[in-house]
Design a protein around this motif. Structure first.
Motif, PDB file in Angstrom:
ATOM      1  N   GLU A  66      49.236  57.339  29.270  1.00 14.98           N
ATOM      2  CA  GLU A  66      48.270  58.246  28.640  1.00 14.98           C
ATOM      3  C   GLU A  66      46.931  58.232  29.370  1.00 14.98           C
ATOM      4  O   GLU A  66      45.888  58.341  28.741  1.00 14.98           O
ATOM      5  N   VAL A  67      46.946  58.039  30.683  1.00 13.86           N
ATOM      6  CA  VAL A  67      45.666  57.977  31.398  1.00 13.86           C
ATOM      7  C   VAL A  67      45.660  58.953  32.570  1.00 13.86           C
ATOM      8  O   VAL A  67      46.711  59.283  33.124  1.00 13.86           O
ATOM      9  N   ASP A  68      44.437  59.370  32.941  1.00 21.78           N
ATOM     10  CA  ASP A  68      44.358  60.217  34.130  1.00 21.78           C
ATOM     11  C   ASP A  68      44.354  59.328  35.376  1.00 21.78           C
ATOM     12  O   ASP A  68      44.083  58.133  35.315  1.00 21.78           O
ATOM     13  N   TYR A  69      44.645  59.971  36.483  1.00 24.37           N
ATOM     14  CA  TYR A  69      44.856  59.230  37.725  1.00 24.37           C
ATOM     15  C   TYR A  69      43.624  58.438  38.157  1.00 24.37           C
ATOM     16  O   TYR A  69      43.731  57.310  38.644  1.00 24.37           O
ATOM     17  N   PHE A  70      42.449  59.016  37.934  1.00 23.79           N
ATOM     18  CA  PHE A  70      41.198  58.383  38.345  1.00 23.79           C
ATOM     19  C   PHE A  70      40.997  57.034  37.640  1.00 23.79           C
ATOM     20  O   PHE A  70      40.701  56.022  38.260  1.00 23.79           O
ATOM     21  N   THR A  71      41.180  57.059  36.329  1.00 32.01           N
ATOM     22  CA  THR A  71      41.014  55.834  35.540  1.00 32.01           C
ATOM     23  C   THR A  71      42.064  54.794  35.937  1.00 32.01           C
ATOM     24  O   THR A  71      41.791  53.600  35.986  1.00 32.01           O
ATOM     25  N   PHE A  72      43.259  55.322  36.230  1.00 32.22           N
ATOM     26  CA  PHE A  72      44.365  54.461  36.630  1.00 32.22           C
ATOM     27  C   PHE A  72      44.056  53.720  37.937  1.00 32.22           C
ATOM     28  O   PHE A  72      44.390  52.552  38.118  1.00 32.22           O
ATOM     29  N   LEU A  73      43.381  54.437  38.824  1.00 35.16           N
ATOM     30  CA  LEU A  73      43.149  53.916  40.174  1.00 35.16           C
ATOM     31  C   LEU A  73      42.135  52.770  40.214  1.00 35.16           C
ATOM     32  O   LEU A  73      42.273  51.829  41.009  1.00 35.16           O
ATOM     33  N   ILE A  74      41.112  52.844  39.348  1.00 37.93           N
ATOM     34  CA  ILE A  74      39.980  51.898  39.461  1.00 37.93           C
ATOM     35  C   ILE A  74      40.400  50.422  39.398  1.00 37.93           C
ATOM     36  O   ILE A  74      40.123  49.655  40.324  1.00 37.93           O
ATOM     37  N   PRO A  75      41.114  49.995  38.328  1.00 36.00           N
ATOM     38  CA  PRO A  75      41.464  48.557  38.296  1.00 36.00           C
ATOM     39  C   PRO A  75      42.372  48.148  39.444  1.00 36.00           C
ATOM     40  O   PRO A  75      42.244  47.040  39.975  1.00 36.00           O
ATOM     41  N   GLY A  76      43.279  49.038  39.840  1.00 36.89           N
ATOM     42  CA  GLY A  76      44.178  48.714  40.960  1.00 36.89           C
ATOM     43  C   GLY A  76      43.410  48.474  42.241  1.00 36.89           C
ATOM     44  O   GLY A  76      43.659  47.506  42.969  1.00 36.89           O
ATOM     45  N   LEU A  77      42.435  49.354  42.487  1.00 37.11           N
ATOM     46  CA  LEU A  77      41.628  49.191  43.695  1.00 37.11           C
ATOM     47  C   LEU A  77      40.790  47.920  43.631  1.00 37.11           C
ATOM     48  O   LEU A  77      40.638  47.207  44.620  1.00 37.11           O
ATOM     49  N   ALA A  78      40.249  47.636  42.440  1.00 36.67           N
ATOM     50  CA  ALA A  78      39.447  46.407  42.286  1.00 36.67           C
ATOM     51  C   ALA A  78      40.317  45.194  42.621  1.00 36.67           C
ATOM     52  O   ALA A  78      39.909  44.295  43.364  1.00 36.67           O
ATOM     53  N   MET A  79      41.531  45.190  42.093  1.00 41.98           N
ATOM     54  CA  MET A  79      42.412  44.049  42.334  1.00 41.98           C
ATOM     55  C   MET A  79      42.827  43.979  43.799  1.00 41.98           C
ATOM     56  O   MET A  79      42.851  42.910  44.387  1.00 41.98           O
ATOM     57  N   MET A  80      43.156  45.120  44.398  1.00 41.32           N
ATOM     58  CA  MET A  80      43.559  45.109  45.804  1.00 41.32           C
ATOM     59  C   MET A  80      42.434  44.542  46.668  1.00 41.32           C
ATOM     60  O   MET A  80      42.659  43.739  47.572  1.00 41.32           O
ATOM     61  N   THR A  81      41.214  44.953  46.352  1.00 44.65           N
ATOM     62  CA  THR A  81      40.065  44.455  47.099  1.00 44.65           C
ATOM     63  C   THR A  81      39.917  42.943  46.924  1.00 44.65           C
ATOM     64  O   THR A  81      39.659  42.212  47.877  1.00 44.65           O
ATOM     65  N   MET A  82      40.114  42.480  45.706  1.00 46.08           N
ATOM     66  CA  MET A  82      40.035  41.027  45.460  1.00 46.08           C
ATOM     67  C   MET A  82      41.060  40.290  46.306  1.00 46.08           C
ATOM     68  O   MET A  82      40.759  39.294  46.968  1.00 46.08           O
ATOM     69  N   LEU A  83      42.297  40.800  46.263  1.00 44.64           N
ATOM     70  CA  LEU A  83      43.386  40.117  46.971  1.00 44.64           C
ATOM     71  C   LEU A  83      43.096  40.059  48.467  1.00 44.64           C
ATOM     72  O   LEU A  83      43.229  39.018  49.111  1.00 44.64           O
ATOM     73  N   GLN A  84      42.674  41.201  49.012  1.00 47.05           N
ATOM     74  CA  GLN A  84      42.430  41.233  50.456  1.00 47.05           C
ATOM     75  C   GLN A  84      41.277  40.324  50.852  1.00 47.05           C
ATOM     76  O   GLN A  84      41.307  39.681  51.896  1.00 47.05           O
ATOM     77  N   ASN A  85      40.244  40.248  50.000  1.00 48.19           N
ATOM     78  CA  ASN A  85      39.091  39.414  50.353  1.00 48.19           C
ATOM     79  C   ASN A  85      39.357  37.930  50.185  1.00 48.19           C
ATOM     80  O   ASN A  85      38.858  37.110  50.961  1.00 48.19           O
ATOM     81  N   ALA A  86      40.153  37.592  49.188  1.00 49.33           N
ATOM     82  CA  ALA A  86      40.535  36.184  49.046  1.00 49.33           C
ATOM     83  C   ALA A  86      41.309  35.751  50.286  1.00 49.33           C
ATOM     84  O   ALA A  86      41.071  34.681  50.856  1.00 49.33           O
ATOM     85  N   PHE A  87      42.213  36.604  50.725  1.00 47.68           N
ATOM     86  CA  PHE A  87      43.005  36.311  51.919  1.00 47.68           C
ATOM     87  C   PHE A  87      42.101  36.181  53.142  1.00 47.68           C
ATOM     88  O   PHE A  87      42.206  35.234  53.923  1.00 47.68           O
TER      89      PHE A  87
END
Lengths: 312, 253
Positions: B52-73
């Motif tokens: 029940e969400v639009d794509y924009f809202t869906f994208l934000i947490p995923g991008l935040a997490m991807m950024t976290m993962l890449q920076n931890a690495f």
């Protein structure tokens, strides 16, 4: 008997490429001594030091350090050794003062700023204490490396060729500083290729070659007992010692050194008669020399003779 | 236990990335924001199928997490590789810190960097979007477990690599594909059945999905079940790092 700071027992190391760097070395470094570890390139000096620094894992054998087994009480031992590695390298993010307080912290000690300033002062780094390590000259980096090994006040300091590629003035200063350190009770293990340096500074010496200890004793004892005298003879330029001649003179351990033929004079006999015998033998084969003389061996001669004998 | 030593190493690792914060904090946050802007205009107001969400809202947490993962690495791997290339890693080997102390210090710094970058990214977005968090506990657990896993992967990758070349090979051929194909940009329900199945074998899928679940309250898997998988994976990573550091894998001869 003086207590032993470091006792190396039958230490072996074979690298994964099959090279046997240490073939069961045993050594003992008295507490408070200034110990020279000598040997030609590839003798195994750095391997031994790197095992103490825990950057190389030995194949077998043991080391006892101030009553602690180095491999089962690793952390205690690491905390009480200061190693100056051969290669100069620094984290590019820090200043000398930061490097020193960081090393202090890693060794579990609260950085003692007075001591750090004192070290910077004594090693003439005070002016550069807050500059990035990238801005330091080669000599300063070398001195910072020494400071880094001392900052946690270890009772044993190991220096792997600290004066390699260092100008005369700095070398003298480092000598002065190492002497002072030794006088204050720190045991020092030094490797160097400058044998006059070892002779000047050290009271104990071990010579290793191809992974074996050739000799290990007090410096004076070595120079007194092992060092002999030799006869040197100079012939025309480009003169070479043939294999047949070397064989015939083998009792004098003939060798070429700086264009001169050197014949060892045996101490077991009266010097005169040995000298006469050696001189006569050389005369018989090569005729009269252009110049000749008798020399007492210094550490370099002993070193060359011992490491050469091993090669045969 | 050498607490002061562990703390000092943690400070060193933190200091390293904070000194070059444009490169280590601002740049990754900006990259994530660019992704967001580009996809916002490419996808319009489209809804994510089955949610029940639009794509924009869906994208934000995923991008935040991807950024976290890449920076931890990036934090652990670059530290180890720079150390190896410049030969400063010997000072770490010489220091009287046990393997677990080393691993804890490295991972703590990696987690800190990941959290800082993600926070910067989200803070920049707050004036423009509604960032309500559905379940903060999930966000925290997934964020931290994910950073530990990737920090640990970075340690292992750094130990394995001999130089920057082999390091970027690990990064470009293993880490980047796994993070991109983990459902940051799509819901796995949009995938053909075979790839839906395959996604369940990608550990990053659970990380991204669970983290997003914490924000949106919807996801592709049961987030509390996935916690078990993720926590187990984090523990396994830490234990592997501990073991490898203890034997000095590719660090000592």
């Amino acid at each position: 008997m003086t207590p032993v700071a470091l006792s190396v027992n039958r230490l072996c190391k074979s690298y994964s490429n099959g090279k046997e760097a240490l073939k069961g070395i045993s050594l003992s470094v008295p507490e408070g001594s200034f110990f020279a570890l000598l040997g030609p390139n590839g003798a195994g000096k750095s391997t031994l030091i790197n095992i103490m620094a825990d950057t190389v894992v030995p194949t077998s054998g043991s080391i006892e350090f101030l009553g602690h087994d180095m491999f089962s009480e690793r952390l205690w031992c690491k905390g009480n050794i200061g190693v100056v590695p051969q290669e100069v390298a620094f984290d590019p993010f820090f200043t000398p003062r930061e490097v020193l307080s960081m090393v202090c912290g890693l060794y579990g000690q609260k950085p003692d700023m007075n001591w750090i300033n004192d070290l910077l002062e004594r090693l003439e780094l005070a002016e550069y204490a807050d500059k990035n390590t990238r801005q330091l000259s080669g000599g300063m980096r070398r001195r910072l490396l020494v400071a880094q090994a001392l900052v946690h006040r270890p009772p044993l300091v190991v220096l792997d060729e600290p004066t390699a590629g260092v100008d005369v003035k700095l070398r003298r200063r480092l000598w002065y500083y190492m002497r002072e350190l030794n006088a204050s009770g720190t045991t020092i293990l030094l490797t160097t290729h400058y044998l006059e340096e070892a002779e000047e500074l050290c009271d104990h010496v071990a010579i290793i070659d191809r992974g074996n200890v050739i000799t290990s004793s007090g410096m004076e004892k070595l120079l007194h007992e092992v060092a002999g005298s030799y006869l040197w003879l100079r012939y025309r330029d480009g003169w070479e010692l043939g294999a047949a001649d070397a064989e015939a003179l083998s009792e004098f351990n003939p060798r070429m050194h700086e264009g001169q033929l050197c014949l060892t004079l045996n101490r077991m006999h009266l010097r005169q008669s040995t000298f006469h015998h050696a001189y006569e033998s050389a005369m018989q084969r090569f005729g009269p020399p252009l110049d000749a003389g008798v020399c007492e061996e210094d550490l370099e001669d002993v070193f060359l003779r011992l490491t050469r004998e091993e090669a045969v | 236990m050498n607490l002061r030593g562990t703390w000092t190493l943690f400070k060193r690792e933190t200091h390293r990335f904070l000194k070059v914060n444009m490169q280590t904090v601002a740049a990754p946050a900006l990259t994530a924001i660019l992704y967001l802007i580009v996809f916002r205009y490419a996808m319009g107001d489209r809804q994510v199928p089955g949610m029940e969400v639009d794509y924009f809202t869906f994208l934000i947490p995923g991008l935040a997490m991807m950024t976290m993962l890449q920076n931890a690495f990036a934090n652990t791997s670059s530290s180890i590789v720079i150390g190896k290339v410049m030969n400063v890693h010997i000072y770490l080997l010489m220091a009287p810190l046990s393997a677990i102390e080393m691993v804890i210090a490295f991972l703590a710094a990696a987690v800190l960097r990941a959290v800082i970058v993600a926070t910067v990214f989200l803070l920049v977005l707050t004036p423009f979007v509604d960032l309500s968090i559905h379940h903060f506990g999930l966000v925290l657990v997934y964020g931290i477990c994910g950073s530990i896993i990737m920090g640990g992967m970075g340690l292992i990758g750094g130990m394995w690599s001999e130089n920057f070349d082999s390091m970027s090979m690990v990064n470009n051929f293993i880490i980047l594909p796994l993070t991109f194909l983990s459902g940051v940009f799509y819901s796995i329900k949009q995938l053909p059945p075979l790839w839906q199945q395959a996604s369940h074998f990608n550990p990053f899928f659970y990380l991204i999905d669970g983290f997003r679940h914490g924000f949106l309250g919807v996801g592709d898997s049961d987030p509390f079940l996935s916690i078990g998988i993720v926590a187990g994976f984090a523990l396994a990573t830490v234990l592997t790092c501990w073991h490898l550091w203890r034997i000095g894998w590719r660090l000592k001869e």
